[in-house]
Design a protein around this motif. Structure first.
Motif, short mmCIF file in Angstrom:
data_model
loop_
_atom_site.label_atom_id
_atom_site.label_comp_id
_atom_site.label_asym_id
_atom_site.label_seq_id
_atom_site.Cartn_x
_atom_site.Cartn_y
_atom_site.Cartn_z
N GLU A 63 0.87 -1.20 0.00
CA GLU A 63 0.00 0.00 0.00
C GLU A 63 0.90 1.24 0.00
O GLU A 63 0.72 2.16 0.79
CB GLU A 63 -0.92 0.00 1.22
CG GLU A 63 -1.84 -1.18 1.32
CD GLU A 63 -3.05 -1.07 0.41
OE1 GLU A 63 -3.20 -0.05 -0.30
OE2 GLU A 63 -3.86 -2.00 0.41
N VAL A 66 -0.59 5.03 -0.22
CA VAL A 66 -1.19 5.55 1.02
C VAL A 66 -0.11 5.86 2.05
O VAL A 66 -0.12 6.91 2.69
CB VAL A 66 -2.22 4.55 1.60
CG1 VAL A 66 -2.74 5.02 2.94
CG2 VAL A 66 -3.37 4.36 0.63
N GLN A 69 1.65 9.01 1.04
CA GLN A 69 0.83 10.19 1.28
C GLN A 69 0.89 10.62 2.74
O GLN A 69 0.99 11.81 3.04
CB GLN A 69 -0.63 9.92 0.87
CG GLN A 69 -0.85 9.87 -0.61
CD GLN A 69 -2.26 9.42 -0.97
OE1 GLN A 69 -3.02 8.96 -0.12
NE2 GLN A 69 -2.62 9.56 -2.23
N SER A 105 -6.67 13.91 6.29
CA SER A 105 -7.16 13.13 5.16
C SER A 105 -6.28 11.90 4.91
O SER A 105 -6.79 10.79 4.70
CB SER A 105 -7.21 14.02 3.92
OG SER A 105 -7.63 13.29 2.80
N ALA A 106 -4.96 12.09 4.96
CA ALA A 106 -4.04 10.97 4.72
C ALA A 106 -4.18 9.91 5.81
O ALA A 106 -4.16 8.71 5.53
CB ALA A 106 -2.60 11.49 4.66
N SER A 108 -6.86 9.30 7.54
CA SER A 108 -8.16 8.63 7.32
C SER A 108 -8.02 7.54 6.28
O SER A 108 -8.57 6.44 6.44
CB SER A 108 -9.21 9.65 6.86
OG SER A 108 -9.48 10.56 7.88
N ARG A 109 -7.28 7.83 5.19
CA ARG A 109 -7.06 6.82 4.15
C ARG A 109 -6.25 5.64 4.70
O ARG A 109 -6.51 4.49 4.38
CB ARG A 109 -6.36 7.44 2.93
CG ARG A 109 -7.29 8.29 2.08
CD ARG A 109 -6.68 8.67 0.75
NE ARG A 109 -5.51 9.53 0.86
CZ ARG A 109 -5.55 10.85 1.04
NH1 ARG A 109 -6.72 11.46 1.13
NH2 ARG A 109 -4.44 11.55 1.12
N LEU A 110 -5.26 5.95 5.54
CA LEU A 110 -4.43 4.89 6.13
C LEU A 110 -5.28 3.97 7.00
O LEU A 110 -5.17 2.74 6.92
CB LEU A 110 -3.30 5.51 6.96
CG LEU A 110 -2.33 4.52 7.60
CD1 LEU A 110 -1.49 3.83 6.53
CD2 LEU A 110 -1.44 5.23 8.60
N ALA A 112 -8.49 3.53 6.74
CA ALA A 112 -9.42 2.82 5.86
C ALA A 112 -8.74 1.60 5.23
O ALA A 112 -9.35 0.53 5.10
CB ALA A 112 -9.95 3.75 4.78
N VAL A 113 -7.48 1.75 4.86
CA VAL A 113 -6.72 0.64 4.28
C VAL A 113 -6.60 -0.50 5.29
O VAL A 113 -6.67 -1.68 4.93
CB VAL A 113 -5.31 1.12 3.84
CG1 VAL A 113 -4.33 -0.03 3.69
CG2 VAL A 113 -5.41 1.87 2.52
#
Length: 201
Positions: A63, A66, A69, A105-106, A108-110, A112-113
């Motif tokens: 990943e 992500v 980021q 935001s970054a 949150s994506r982490l 989510a992964v």
């Protein structure tokens, strides 16, 4: 001449409720204290990021986008000098706020992964770091709210008569405040279509 005139007006306005100098001083100090707490909480979050990235990397090394980021967002946050002067510079304050929003935001994506990796979610260290991050996000919200209220009180004093005369005389100016990061998105009403057929389960 202008300063002399302001001084005369100021002296004449004293019986109307005081010049507001002490209020300006105390509210300015409250802003500085509130800002320090905001910075402390953002720093706490930034300190958690490398550990969180390393744990996720152990389970989800592919990943990379992500993970990159998050690392870049942390670097951008770290590159902004969060000095007390920042709260007097509207453009610098906006850059700081934007960098923090990118970090949020970054992260949150982490997180989510991580939902795609049951072993990662079960890792005790990851769960501990996730709990610390959630607690820190709550502390950031509380600290920002205190800062927002302190700035509001100060700005009202700077703009209200007769303290606005004192503010002009001594160079007190309004300070920038936090704004909603996605103001355009939240101002658009969601579209709801009650005519659509329900999804078949």
């Amino acid at each position: 001449m202008r300063n002399w005139l302001l001084s005369v007006v100021l002296l004449l306005s004293l019986p109307l409720g005081g010049c507001g100098y002490n209020t300006l001083q105390s509210t300015d100090e409250q802003i500085k204290a509130s800002w320090s707490e905001v910075i402390n909480q953002y720093q706490r979050r930034a300190d958690l990021v490398p550990n969180l990235v390393n744990v996720v990397k152990g389970y989800a090394a592919h990943e990379k986008e992500v993970l990159t980021q998050v690392t870049e967002a942390r670097a951008k946050v770290g590159s902004i000098q969060a000095t007390p002067e920042l709260i007097n510079d509207e453009q610098a304050f906006a850059k700081f706020q934007q960098a923090q929003a990118q970090m949020t935001s970054a992260l949150s994506r982490l997180l989510a992964v991580s939902e795609n990796y049951p072993q990662l979610k079960a890792d005790g260290l990851f769960r501990d770091l996730q709990a610390q991050l959630e607690g820190t996000e709550n502390r950031i919200t509380v600290a920002r709210n205190r800062y927002i209220k302190a700035v509001q009180e100060y700005n009202v004093t700077v703009r209200s008569f007769p303290s606005n005369l004192t503010a002009m005389l001594f160079g007190f100016k309004t300070k920038p405040n936090f704004s909603v990061e996605n103001e355009k998105e939240i101002s658009t009403a969601p579209k709801v279509d009650f005519g659509a057929a329900p999804a078949v389960k």
